[in-house]
Design a protein around this motif. Structure first.
Motif, PDB file in Angstrom:
ATOM      1  N   CYS A  48       0.850  -1.191   0.000  1.00 54.68           N
ATOM      2  CA  CYS A  48       0.000   0.000   0.000  1.00 54.68           C
ATOM      3  C   CYS A  48       0.888   1.244   0.000  1.00 54.68           C
ATOM      4  O   CYS A  48       1.910   1.286   0.697  1.00 54.68           O
ATOM      5  CB  CYS A  48      -0.898  -0.011   1.236  1.00 54.68           C
ATOM      6  SG  CYS A  48      -1.939   1.465   1.403  1.00 54.68           S
ATOM      7  N   PHE A  74      -8.051   4.563  -3.860  1.00 57.94           N
ATOM      8  CA  PHE A  74      -6.992   3.752  -3.267  1.00 57.94           C
ATOM      9  C   PHE A  74      -5.965   3.347  -4.318  1.00 57.94           C
ATOM     10  O   PHE A  74      -6.163   3.529  -5.524  1.00 57.94           O
ATOM     11  CB  PHE A  74      -7.569   2.511  -2.576  1.00 57.94           C
ATOM     12  CG  PHE A  74      -8.653   1.813  -3.349  1.00 57.94           C
ATOM     13  CD1 PHE A  74      -8.348   0.899  -4.342  1.00 57.94           C
ATOM     14  CD2 PHE A  74      -9.988   2.085  -3.096  1.00 57.94           C
ATOM     15  CE1 PHE A  74      -9.338   0.263  -5.054  1.00 57.94           C
ATOM     16  CE2 PHE A  74     -11.001   1.449  -3.798  1.00 57.94           C
ATOM     17  CZ  PHE A  74     -10.668   0.533  -4.789  1.00 57.94           C
ATOM     18  N   CYS A  78      -4.010  -2.071  -2.982  1.00 56.44           N
ATOM     19  CA  CYS A  78      -5.295  -2.227  -2.295  1.00 56.44           C
ATOM     20  C   CYS A  78      -6.395  -2.668  -3.248  1.00 56.44           C
ATOM     21  O   CYS A  78      -7.325  -3.382  -2.852  1.00 56.44           O
ATOM     22  CB  CYS A  78      -5.684  -0.926  -1.597  1.00 56.44           C
ATOM     23  SG  CYS A  78      -4.679  -0.569  -0.135  1.00 56.44           S
ATOM     24  N   SER A  79      -6.296  -2.275  -4.507  1.00 54.46           N
ATOM     25  CA  SER A  79      -7.290  -2.716  -5.484  1.00 54.46           C
ATOM     26  C   SER A  79      -7.234  -4.224  -5.654  1.00 54.46           C
ATOM     27  O   SER A  79      -8.255  -4.872  -5.917  1.00 54.46           O
ATOM     28  CB  SER A  79      -7.060  -2.014  -6.832  1.00 54.46           C
ATOM     29  OG  SER A  79      -5.923  -2.530  -7.497  1.00 54.46           O
ATOM     30  N   CYS A  82      -7.653  -5.783  -1.332  1.00 53.63           N
ATOM     31  CA  CYS A  82      -8.805  -5.433  -0.490  1.00 53.63           C
ATOM     32  C   CYS A  82     -10.130  -5.339  -1.238  1.00 53.63           C
ATOM     33  O   CYS A  82     -11.186  -5.263  -0.590  1.00 53.63           O
ATOM     34  CB  CYS A  82      -8.541  -4.101   0.220  1.00 53.63           C
ATOM     35  SG  CYS A  82      -6.978  -4.033   1.132  1.00 53.63           S
ATOM     36  N   HIS A  83     -10.110  -5.306  -2.570  1.00 49.85           N
ATOM     37  CA  HIS A  83     -11.355  -5.066  -3.311  1.00 49.85           C
ATOM     38  C   HIS A  83     -11.573  -6.070  -4.441  1.00 49.85           C
ATOM     39  O   HIS A  83     -12.236  -5.762  -5.437  1.00 49.85           O
ATOM     40  CB  HIS A  83     -11.359  -3.633  -3.858  1.00 49.85           C
ATOM     41  CG  HIS A  83     -11.256  -2.595  -2.787  1.00 49.85           C
ATOM     42  ND1 HIS A  83     -12.343  -2.086  -2.130  1.00 49.85           N
ATOM     43  CD2 HIS A  83     -10.164  -2.007  -2.224  1.00 49.85           C
ATOM     44  CE1 HIS A  83     -11.951  -1.212  -1.215  1.00 49.85           C
ATOM     45  NE2 HIS A  83     -10.627  -1.145  -1.251  1.00 49.85           N
ATOM     46  N   CYS A  99      -3.644   7.101  -0.400  1.00 45.87           N
ATOM     47  CA  CYS A  99      -4.574   5.967  -0.374  1.00 45.87           C
ATOM     48  C   CYS A  99      -5.573   6.078   0.781  1.00 45.87           C
ATOM     49  O   CYS A  99      -5.196   6.251   1.937  1.00 45.87           O
ATOM     50  CB  CYS A  99      -3.785   4.660  -0.274  1.00 45.87           C
ATOM     51  SG  CYS A  99      -4.827   3.184  -0.292  1.00 45.87           S
ATOM     52  N   CYS A 101      -7.968   3.612   1.327  1.00 47.63           N
ATOM     53  CA  CYS A 101      -8.522   2.287   1.627  1.00 47.63           C
ATOM     54  C   CYS A 101      -8.548   2.002   3.126  1.00 47.63           C
ATOM     55  O   CYS A 101      -7.530   2.097   3.811  1.00 47.63           O
ATOM     56  CB  CYS A 101      -7.701   1.214   0.913  1.00 47.63           C
ATOM     57  SG  CYS A 101      -8.329  -0.457   1.163  1.00 47.63           S
ATOM     58  N   CYS A 111      -8.148  -1.682   5.938  1.00 51.44           N
ATOM     59  CA  CYS A 111      -7.255  -2.072   4.849  1.00 51.44           C
ATOM     60  C   CYS A 111      -6.467  -3.306   5.288  1.00 51.44           C
ATOM     61  O   CYS A 111      -5.945  -3.368   6.409  1.00 51.44           O
ATOM     62  CB  CYS A 111      -6.305  -0.922   4.523  1.00 51.44           C
ATOM     63  SG  CYS A 111      -5.041  -1.323   3.290  1.00 51.44           S
TER      64      CYS A 111
END
Length: 399
Positions: A48, A74, A78-79, A82-83, A99, A101, A111
């Motif tokens: 991150c 973000f 993190c993409s 976390c997503h 970021c 997130c 995060c």
């Protein structure tokens, strides 16, 4: 030899089959990898970027699943971490962004890579792109209702994306392009942001992308309460309280380096008349930022207008992509070095075994391609057969 893809069986027997050589396929993969590296700035997406603070430029994403009102963004890592599986909007790059997130905007979801974050990043800027809409028309990209996706260009000031026919020109033919349709401009400033950058009209015509942009028409439309400023003229007039006032504009600006009070413009940029005519987009030539005066007065003016980043070399997309290419080259060198070190760590017998295996694989694939019926699709059984033959040859060699 060429690998052939077919979709639809005998129904398309009479159609020419698309083919691609192995060399072309590898070149295509390398081109796609380079494009990704340029967008991501060489970020490998493992850490991150929050600890780095407000980075001058980085790839940014938003998540409509987590923050549907589009007030958070973000980093690449993190993409991915976390997503995954969420509705993510890719925003390409943004300047001075940190970021978000896992902060307070994410409803208690921390995060996974950097859970300790401030509740908000007050210096971050969010526009409607974070909601998945772009341009003055506010449409998404890609647009599900469009018959074909129209090319969009990004303003280097507000960083919004615009359809070429929505930037205030009479025709998209006015956009500076070469004979092959490639852009002749380095940066685009949209018609909404051009008033903030109107001081650029005080500079020589070399900062403008090409003669296709009708600069004269952009300055001749002043009204009775307006002012007339041209990037080329000698003396211009402005109307203030009904009286005419001459405004001195240098016939030719000094393009030498500037520092302290030695201004390239030879005038105080703060005295430039206000702009009241129709706003038009600007298309800037390569290296135009290097021409900008950096004297104390002009530097303070940029700060007051909120565009001090224009004289920061690291802000430009060109510099961002240059750094990305350097990171990519270094990464490839490290990979090659790791392969060489691995081979050097092996004894003679091990090296011969690896080289023999590589040669067997090459010959097996060559035989497969020569005997393969190009009218048929490649199946998993075909690939399994290739590796079974390789295993048999290895067994025979070792027996």
């Amino acid at each position: 030899m060429a690998d052939t893809a077919r979709d639809g069986g005998d129904a398309f027997a009479d159609e020419a089959e698309p083919t691609v050589t192995i060399g072309e396929y590898i070149e295509g993969i390398e081109a796609e990898e380079l494009e990704v590296d340029l967008v991501l700035g060489g970020d490998d997406g493992k850490e991150c970027t929050y600890a780095g603070g407000y980075l001058k430029r980085q790839a940014v994403f938003s998540c409509l699943t987590c923050v549907p009102d589009g007030v958070a963004g973000f980093c690449t890592a993190c993409s991915l971490a976390c997503h995954d599986g969420h509705e993510i909007v890719e925003l390409w790059t943004k300047r001075r962004f940190r970021c978000d997130c896992g902060n307070s905007k994410f409803g208690g979801h921390l995060c996974k890579l950097c859970p300790e974050k401030d509740s908000e990043n007050p210096e971050n800027c969010y526009n409607h792109n974070f909601k998945g809409s772009y341009c003055t028309c506010g449409r998404p990209y890609p647009d599900p209702e469009a018959k074909e996706q129209v090319e969009m260009i990004q303003c280097c000031i507000c960083e919004d994306w615009f359809h070429e026919d929505h930037i205030g020109l009479n025709s998209i033919e006015e956009i500076p392009r070469d004979e092959e349709g490639e852009p002749l401009y380095e940066d685009f400033i949209c018609h909404k942001c051009s008033p903030v950058c109107y001081f650029l009209k005080l500079y020589p015509e070399t900062i403008w992308a090409s003669n296709k942009q009708n600069l004269t028409s952009q300055t001749d439309a002043s009204d009775s309460n307006g002012s007339h400023v041209d990037h080329m003229g000698d003396k211009k007039t402005s109307m203030e309280n009904g009286s005419t006032k001459e405004v001195a504009v240098p016939e030719k600006t000094n393009v030498e380096s500037s520092s302290g009070n030695n201004c390239k413009l030879g005038m105080n940029v703060n005295t430039m008349p206000a702009v009241t005519e129709k706003n038009m987009p600007f298309f800037m030539s390569k290296g135009w930022r290097d021409t900008l005066c950096r004297c104390e007065t002009c530097t303070n003016f940029y700060a007051q207008q909120g565009i001090a980043y224009l004289v920061d070399k690291d802000d430009s997309i060109e510099e961002y992509e240059k750094i990305a290419k350097q990171k990519r080259e270094k990464k490839l060198e490290q990979q090659e070095g790791a392969e060489t070190n691995f081979l050097n760590s092996l004894n003679h017998v091990q090296k011969i075994e690896i080289l023999s295996g590589i040669n067997d694989m090459k010959n097996e694939f060559q035989s497969f391609l020569e005997s393969f019926d190009s009218s048929k699709p490649v199946t998993s059984e075909d690939i399994r057969s290739v590796f079974e033959n390789l295993a048999k040859k290895k067994k025979q060699r070792l027996s």
